[in-house]
Design an enzyme around this catalytic site. Structure first.
Site, PDB file in Angstrom:
ATOM      1  N   MET A  99       0.963 -18.769   3.437  1.00  0.00           N
ATOM      2  CA  MET A  99       1.663 -18.794   4.724  1.00  0.00           C
ATOM      3  C   MET A  99       3.119 -19.188   4.490  1.00  0.00           C
ATOM      4  O   MET A  99       3.400 -20.286   4.010  1.00  0.00           O
ATOM      5  CB  MET A  99       0.985 -19.773   5.681  1.00  0.00           C
ATOM      6  CG  MET A  99      -0.376 -19.297   6.167  1.00  0.00           C
ATOM      7  SD  MET A  99      -1.221 -20.512   7.216  1.00  0.00           S
ATOM      8  CE  MET A  99      -1.911 -21.599   5.963  1.00  0.00           C
ATOM      9  N   CYS A 115       2.022  -8.149   4.485  1.00  0.00           N
ATOM     10  CA  CYS A 115       3.051  -8.741   5.341  1.00  0.00           C
ATOM     11  C   CYS A 115       3.872  -7.638   6.016  1.00  0.00           C
ATOM     12  O   CYS A 115       4.391  -6.752   5.340  1.00  0.00           O
ATOM     13  CB  CYS A 115       3.965  -9.649   4.529  1.00  0.00           C
ATOM     14  SG  CYS A 115       5.262 -10.436   5.512  1.00  0.00           S
TER      15      CYS A 115
END
Length: 337
Positions: free
Chosen positions: A13, A95
């Site tokens: 993250m 992503c």
């Protein structure tokens, strides 16, 4: 209980899963597999390599997630990962941020399965670490399950045995990264089907998992689960992972116990020049639901960032919480119903 190495993972993250956060998580679970924030190949090749690769041995098993699309650059970075002692190299193919798209990596790589396979092959040639891929179930116009298989196939042929699948599509145009985590519908059946159709591969499910009861349910269909923001915002969830999913003893008895075990690390980092708030920002969700939690968070938020803030700030914050908290056993009952 004998289990595979990816049974329970905590997601990479950005801006959150740094080395301080991972150290804290490791105090809560000995068996969770941890992942770094995504690090781009450019940052490692041209930037402060030590800052990006440094981690504490207690974090193991820990994987380095790389962002990039050039096989030679990724191979170079994979070799460094091995030299630094990581347990795995993971390629980000999920992503959807604008920055990642402009660099032609992340989720945009799902449109180029042969390129991903070339990257996997180059990294495998450069190191002895397992090379894994984290991806979505599709992007933009990819609408069929067959297209998902077509993405995975070449990388599997190149030697990737572990695929971490975020069970949502990514829309590269029109949705922000935050919206891409929430708006595209979850499609767990496709991920389950991957495991059924590709039994030799390790399939790890990511996306929308918020508790250990859900983990148990998914683990009937796939090899592993990966939690992200749920684990960050409520880190005490992790204190029950070892007993609930690995048949092992939980490493901490209470939230207070966890923070007391963190204090020596905090003191050591402060001596090395780390700012207190770089560590305490990861602790704000620990006392969720406990009397005094708001005062705990407020005290850290108001004082930990100040110049010269020391360990006394954290010790004072602990005093704001009324009494000791529930132990891991009662927390496990709550998490697993």
């Amino acid at each position: 209980m004998i289990v595979n190495s990816h049974r329970f993972c905590i997601a990479p993250m950005m801006d959150w899963s740094d080395r301080h956060c991972r150290y804290f998580w490791r105090l809560l679970s000995r068996h969770a597999r941890l992942y770094t924030e995504m690090v781009t190949t450019g940052a490692l090749i041209h930037g402060d390599r030590q800052r990006f690769l440094r981690f504490n041995p207690i974090e193991a098993p820990v994987a380095l997630q790389l962002g990039g699309s050039d096989p030679a650059d990724l191979a170079r970075c994979a070799a460094w990962a091995a030299q630094w002692g990581y347990d795995e190299v993971n390629l980000n193919c999920g992503c959807p941020s604008d920055r990642v798209q402009s660099g032609a990596f992340g989720a945009s790589l799902m449109a180029h399965p042969a390129q991903v396979a070339a990257c996997v092959a180059a990294m495998r040639d450069a190191c002895d670490l397992p090379v894994t891929v984290k991806h979505r179930i599709g992007i933009d116009s990819m609408e069929s399950y067959q297209q998902l298989l077509d993405f995975i196939g070449p990388s599997a042929d190149a030697g990737c045995n572990v695929f971490i699948v975020h069970a949502r599509k990514a829309w590269l145009q029109g949705l922000s990264p935050k919206e891409n985590r929430e708006i595209p519908p979850l499609n767990y059946p496709w991920v389950y089907r991957l495991k059924s159709d590709l039994p030799a591969l390790t399939i790890v499910l990511n996306g929308g998992i918020t508790n250990l009861e859900s983990c148990h349910e998914h683990l009937q269909q796939v090899d592993g689960v990966m939690l992200g923001r749920a684990a960050y915002h409520d880190p005490w969830l992790l204190a029950n992972v070892d007993a609930a999913l690995f048949g092992a003893d939980n490493p901490v008895a209470s939230k207070h116990d966890a923070l007391r075990k963190l204090l020596p690390y905090v003191a050591q980092e402060l001596q090395q020049g780390t700012a207190l708030n770089h560590i305490t920002r990861h602790l704000l969700g620990l006392y969720q639901g406990v009397p005094g939690a708001r005062q705990f968070r407020r005290h850290l938020s108001e004082h930990a960032h100040r110049k010269g803030a020391g360990i006394a700030v954290l010790e004072d914050a602990l005093q704001k919480v009324v009494g000791d908290d529930e132990g891991a056993a009662s927390g496990r009952e709550r998490a697993c119903g």
